[in-house]
Design a protein around this motif. Structure first.
Motif: not given
Lengths: 177, 242
Positions: B34, B45, B47-48, B51
């Motif tokens: 992450t 956070p 997004k990767s 993903s």
């Protein structure tokens, strides 16, 4: 050379010594055959060594080699190896030998010499080529990796000795690009 | 033209903290793959890349169910298969990392299962003679809020290539989308856009395919927004159902 018994003289060195001593001398392969002994096939080669063309007491050498060869070093080159052995023995018969009459190939086959220390002519050519061209060791390792061959801590000569002539040819080709 | 991430601080457990050329500070957690952007106000956070593309290209889980069922019929638990594949990927990536650092991986040091793949990457390295510019670095898009880790940035015959190693059985569209997202983030965060993108597909039999990705920004630019829109929609839907 590492792996050779004390007093052993390479066939190539014996040939060089022969022509030095007998400039008019001749080494001749007189014939070869295939024989079966106890269910195994052997190639047999006979050679003669003349100190001069009219030499009545010529040296004679006979050698055999199992077919197909039992090791990667001899497989595919059985006849050539056998011919070299027979020349070595013919030269030994006129006194051009060390303390041993057996060729290195004979000694390899009977376990006197460890095969890991013996290079085929193709392997010898490859090792000389890498030295002459100053091919970096890392590049050789990379090419071995690219052929799926592990190298560990072994010396280049030991690795090359474990390869077939075909593998040596591919390795050289990959390094030549 | 290229300004690579600075101060990529290694932290515990394989985590890293990178400062990108545009000033973004990105924390990468290796354990769960992450990413978080660190600011004075705290952290958010991101997004990767993997993903994002999975949501768009691999949203249908039927394939996974079928895969797990097929393994089950062969007496293999899907978790074992997944972990084993994961370990394999890690080994092969480690070998590529070694090559990029100038070391030659020795097959003796790897499991039998990984050797074919490593043979493949050695073969590529020997054939194309890439010069490593950087490897395993984090990129993040400042406005689309996604991040990823790039395998390799190399120069080959005067061109700069972004290369991603794959050990999967097949190459799917999502891998190309992944490359597009990496390139877009590299550009946006000030690292600079690579000249070309490629997937290095290593195969178990020692062969490799060096497959150029010709994906452009317009092909992938909407992916992050689509995913975020989808997430927002799902959230709203859940709220309505409750």
């Amino acid at each position: 050379m590492a792996g050779k018994p004390e007093g052993y003289i390479e066939v190539a060195d014996r040939i060089a010594a022969f022509y030095e001593r007998y400039p008019n001398g001749v080494i001749q392969t007189t014939g070869w055959d295939q024989v079966e002994v106890a269910g195994q096939v052997f190639i047999v080669v006979q050679s003669r060594v003349y100190r001069e063309p009219s030499d009545a007491l010529f040296g004679v050498g006979t050698a055999w080699e199992q077919y197909p060869g039992r090791t990667p070093f001899t497989r595919g080159t059985e006849l050539m190896n056998c011919e070299t052995s027979s020349w070595g023995r013919a030269l030994a018969s006129i006194g051009l030998a060390g303390r041993h009459i057996a060729t290195v190939e004979d000694l390899t086959a009977n376990g006197t010499v460890k095969p890991s220390n013996v290079l085929s002519p193709a392997g010898q050519g490859f090792v000389s080529w890498t030295a002459k061209e100053k091919v970096p060791a890392d590049k050789i390792k990379l090419a071995l990796g690219a052929m799926g061959i592990a190298f560990g801590n072994k010396r280049l000569k030991t690795i090359v000795a474990s390869l077939s002539d075909e593998q040596v040819a591919i390795l050289r080709e990959r390094l030549s690009v | 033209m290229f300004d690579l991430p600075k101060n990529m601080k290694p932290l515990a457990d394989g985590d890293t903290q990178s400062v990108l050329p545009d000033g973004q500070q990105i924390l990468y957690r290796d354990g769960n793959h992450t990413y978080r952007r660190i600011t004075d106000e705290g952290s958010t956070p991101l997004k990767s890349v993997s993903s994002l593309v999975s949501k768009v290209d691999g949203g249908n889980s039927d394939g996974l169910v079928e895969w797990a069922w097929r393994l089950g019929t062969e007496g293999v638990h899907w978790k074992e298969a997944r972990d084993s594949k994961g370990n394999l990927g890690t080994s092969v990536h480690a070998a590529l990392e070694a090559l990029a650092q100038g070391a030659i991986p020795d097959l003796e040091d790897f499991d039998e299962q990984a050797r074919g793949y490593i043979t493949a990457i050695c073969s590529w390295w020997l054939d194309d003679q890439p010069e490593c510019v950087d490897q395993e670095f984090v990129v993040a898009h400042p406005t689309l809020d996604y991040a990823g880790r790039v395998d390799l940035l190399v120069d080959i015959k005067g061109e700069r290539w972004l290369v991603d190693l794959k050990t999967s059985n097949k190459i799917s569209a999502k891998f190309h989308h992944q490359m597009g997202l990496y390139a877009m983030a590299m550009d946006a965060c000030g690292i600079g856009r690579p000249d070309r993108l490629a997937l290095l597909h290593a195969l178990p039999d020692g062969e490799f395919v060096f497959l150029e990705s010709i994906v452009r920004d317009e092909h992938v630019a909407l992916i992050p927004q689509c995913v975020m829109g989808l997430a927002a929609h799902n959230k709203e839907q859940k709220a309505v159902e409750l």
